[in-house]
Structure formats: structure tokens, C-alpha cells
Design a protein around this motif. Structure first.
Motif, PDB file in Angstrom:
ATOM      1  N   THR A   4      90.395   4.525  91.612  1.00  0.00           N
ATOM      2  CA  THR A   4      89.255   4.451  90.699  1.00  0.00           C
ATOM      3  C   THR A   4      89.484   3.345  89.684  1.00  0.00           C
ATOM      4  OG1 THR A   4      88.886   6.830  90.908  1.00  0.00           O
ATOM      5  CG2 THR A   4      87.855   5.714  89.035  1.00  0.00           C
ATOM      6  N   LYS A   5      88.501   2.481  89.513  1.00  0.00           N
ATOM      7  CA  LYS A   5      88.633   1.407  88.540  1.00  0.00           C
ATOM      8  C   LYS A   5      88.603   1.959  87.122  1.00  0.00           C
ATOM      9  CE  LYS A   5      86.385  -2.211  91.308  1.00  0.00           C
ATOM     10  NZ  LYS A   5      87.451  -3.222  91.269  1.00  0.00           N
ATOM     11  N   LYS A   6      89.339   1.309  86.240  1.00  0.00           N
ATOM     12  CA  LYS A   6      89.359   1.706  84.836  1.00  0.00           C
ATOM     13  C   LYS A   6      88.152   1.132  84.101  1.00  0.00           C
ATOM     14  CE  LYS A   6      93.306  -0.271  84.743  1.00  0.00           C
ATOM     15  NZ  LYS A   6      94.581  -0.905  84.289  1.00  0.00           N
ATOM     16  N   LEU A   7      87.742   1.803  83.041  1.00  0.00           N
ATOM     17  CA  LEU A   7      86.643   1.315  82.218  1.00  0.00           C
ATOM     18  C   LEU A   7      87.201   0.404  81.121  1.00  0.00           C
ATOM     19  CD1 LEU A   7      84.557   4.595  81.783  1.00  0.00           C
ATOM     20  CD2 LEU A   7      84.023   2.647  83.258  1.00  0.00           C
ATOM     21  N   PRO A   8      86.594  -0.763  80.904  1.00  0.00           N
ATOM     22  CA  PRO A   8      87.115  -1.724  79.919  1.00  0.00           C
ATOM     23  C   PRO A   8      86.667  -1.404  78.492  1.00  0.00           C
ATOM     24  CG  PRO A   8      85.221  -2.658  81.012  1.00  0.00           C
ATOM     25  CD  PRO A   8      85.435  -1.312  81.647  1.00  0.00           C
ATOM     26  N   VAL A   9      86.974  -0.225  78.023  1.00  0.00           N
ATOM     27  CA  VAL A   9      86.535   0.199  76.684  1.00  0.00           C
ATOM     28  C   VAL A   9      87.187  -0.681  75.621  1.00  0.00           C
ATOM     29  CG1 VAL A   9      86.463   2.099  75.039  1.00  0.00           C
ATOM     30  CG2 VAL A   9      86.227   2.561  77.489  1.00  0.00           C
ATOM     31  N   GLY A  10      86.361  -1.287  74.784  1.00  0.00           N
ATOM     32  CA  GLY A  10      86.868  -2.098  73.680  1.00  0.00           C
ATOM     33  C   GLY A  10      87.343  -3.482  74.074  1.00  0.00           C
ATOM     34  N   MET A  11      87.273  -3.832  75.345  1.00  0.00           N
ATOM     35  CA  MET A  11      87.749  -5.150  75.791  1.00  0.00           C
ATOM     36  C   MET A  11      86.652  -6.197  75.643  1.00  0.00           C
ATOM     37  SD  MET A  11      89.940  -4.053  79.182  1.00  0.00           S
ATOM     38  CE  MET A  11      90.650  -5.694  79.385  1.00  0.00           C
ATOM     39  N   GLU A  12      87.035  -7.416  75.234  1.00  0.00           N
ATOM     40  CA  GLU A  12      86.066  -8.479  75.011  1.00  0.00           C
ATOM     41  C   GLU A  12      86.373  -9.732  75.814  1.00  0.00           C
ATOM     42  OE1 GLU A  12      86.085  -9.164  70.835  1.00  0.00           O
ATOM     43  OE2 GLU A  12      84.981  -7.318  70.353  1.00  0.00           O
ATOM     44  N   ASN A  13      87.445  -9.699  76.618  1.00  0.00           N
ATOM     45  CA  ASN A  13      87.854 -10.868  77.397  1.00  0.00           C
ATOM     46  C   ASN A  13      87.471 -10.664  78.864  1.00  0.00           C
ATOM     47  OD1 ASN A  13      89.435 -12.712  79.012  1.00  0.00           O
ATOM     48  ND2 ASN A  13      90.670 -13.121  77.187  1.00  0.00           N
ATOM     49  N   PHE A  14      86.454 -11.394  79.318  1.00  0.00           N
ATOM     50  CA  PHE A  14      85.950 -11.219  80.681  1.00  0.00           C
ATOM     51  C   PHE A  14      87.012 -11.549  81.731  1.00  0.00           C
ATOM     52  CE2 PHE A  14      83.876 -12.965  84.494  1.00  0.00           C
ATOM     53  CZ  PHE A  14      83.107 -11.880  84.859  1.00  0.00           C
TER      54      PHE A  14
END
Length: 208
Positions: A4-14
Motif C-alpha cells: 500500500t502506498k503511503k500518503l504524503p501528509v505534510g510533504m511539499e516536494n513533488f
């Protein structure tokens, strides 16, 4: 069991999100809108904490693909992957519905646009070199590396063969003589062949 892929919570770097394989779906159509309705200035308004930084990071990674450090650093596989990905995102097969010489000019122009984003690179097109005119030559500031690029269109889909023709042409017509009497000591010759939205890249290296 499927990972399962992780959710990028709080991440801003594509780039980090893609590299680390986080879950990401873009429904904004920002890229399409900029390609079709671009202007000298573009304003994106969103409420606070609504993803503006991540959206800008996504746009930067798309439009500044030429700034990827793996582009033209002696790794033909990286060039092939980046150029193919760029074409799949931007061009239509209708763009190549012209005679072969015009098709080669089309891909030539795309590659010039990509390389134009490279800081410290002096990129020239159709420069007189040796016994002919090389498609693209590159000098890099504060570097002993010189790059020569020849672009072909594989009408029959045999991109490997066209890449080899490009490399043979550079060798036969002595395109690398353009770097004679310069501080360039390491030369990279890229033969690039395209077919619709795909490309193949071969590389030879030499010292001078």
C-alpha cells in the motif's frame, strides 16, 4: 500481498513524493492549462494550507525537466527515460505527421528547449563543426566536458539503428573538432533516435 502506498501528509516536494513512491493524484489540470493558456504571468490563488507549495513543486519538476542532474551526465539510460517521459506528457502523435526531415527538426526543437533550462550550459544549434553542421553542441561552464548531439527519426521504428547512424555521422564528419583549441578534454557523443513519443539513446565517449 500488494504494498500500500503511503500518503504524503505534510510533504511539499513533488520530486521526493515520486522518488519515495508516495500516493499522489493530480486533478488540477494545471499543467494542461499552462501549456494551452500560458501567459507571461500566471497567478494561482488558493486558501492557506490548500496545497499551493506542492502544486508549484509539481509544475517546477515538469517544466524544468532540463535541470535534472542526471540529464546528459554520461548516462544514456537517464536521458532516454527523461526525454521519453517528457514527450509522453507534452506531445501528440499528430505533431509528427510531417515529412521525415521536419520530424527531426521537431524533436531537435524539443531537446533545445529542455537543455535551455540547464544553468551554466552554452547550447548551440546547427553549429558548423568539422565537415558539417552538428545538431546540438554544449559547452559547460567550469567543466572539461563537451557534448555533441545528433538527432534522427526512426520512420520504421528501428531506433537502435538510427542511433548508430547518428554516432557514425558524428565520427565521420568530425563534429567534435568544434572543441579543438578549447579547455574541453572529455567529449560525450549522444546519438538520439525518436519515433512518435519514444526515444532511444546511445553514447560514445572520447578524450581530447
Amino acid at each position: 500481498m500488494e504494498k500500500t502506498k503511503k500518503l504524503p501528509v505534510g510533504m511539499e516536494n513533488f520530486a521526493e513524493i515520486r522518488k519515495e513512491d508516495f500516493y499522489y493524484v493530480d486533478k488540477t489540470k494545471f499543467i494542461e492549462e499552462l501549456l494551452v493558456k500560458w501567459g507571461e504571468a500566471n497567478i494561482f490563488t488558493r486558501p492557506r494550507r490548500f496545497g499551493k507549495s506542492l502544486n508549484m513543486s509539481m509544475l517546477r519538476n515538469f517544466f524544468e525537466i532540463g535541470n535534472d542532474p542526471s540529464l546528459f551526465d554520461g548516462k544514456p539510460e537517464a536521458v532516454e527515460q527523461l526525454f521519453t517521459a517528457y514527450m509522453k506528457k507534452t506531445i501528440s502523435v499528430r505533431d509528427t505527421s510531417v515529412r521525415k526531415s521536419a520530424k527531426e527538426n521537431f524533436y531537435h526543437g524539443i531537446l533545445l528547449g529542455i537543455l535551455g533550462f540547464k544553468d551554466g550550459w552554452m547550447v548551440t544549434s546547427n553549429k558548423e563543426a568539422g565537415d558539417g553542421f552538428s545538431d546540438i553542441t554544449v559547452r559547460i561552464d567550469d567543466s572539461e566536458i563537451g557534448i555533441v548531439i545528433e538527432i534522427k527519426y526512426a520512420e520504421d521504428g528501428n531506433m537502435e539503428a538510427e542511433c548508430r547512424k547518428a554516432l557514425e555521422q558524428m565520427q565521420k564528419k568530425h563534429y567534435t573538432e568544434v572543441f579543438d583549441d578549447t579547455d574541453v578534454h572529455h567529449i560525450l557523443r549522444y546519438g538520439i533516435a525518436c519515433n512518435r513519443k519514444n526515444c532511444r539513446v546511445l553514447l560514445t565517449k572520447s578524450e581530447c
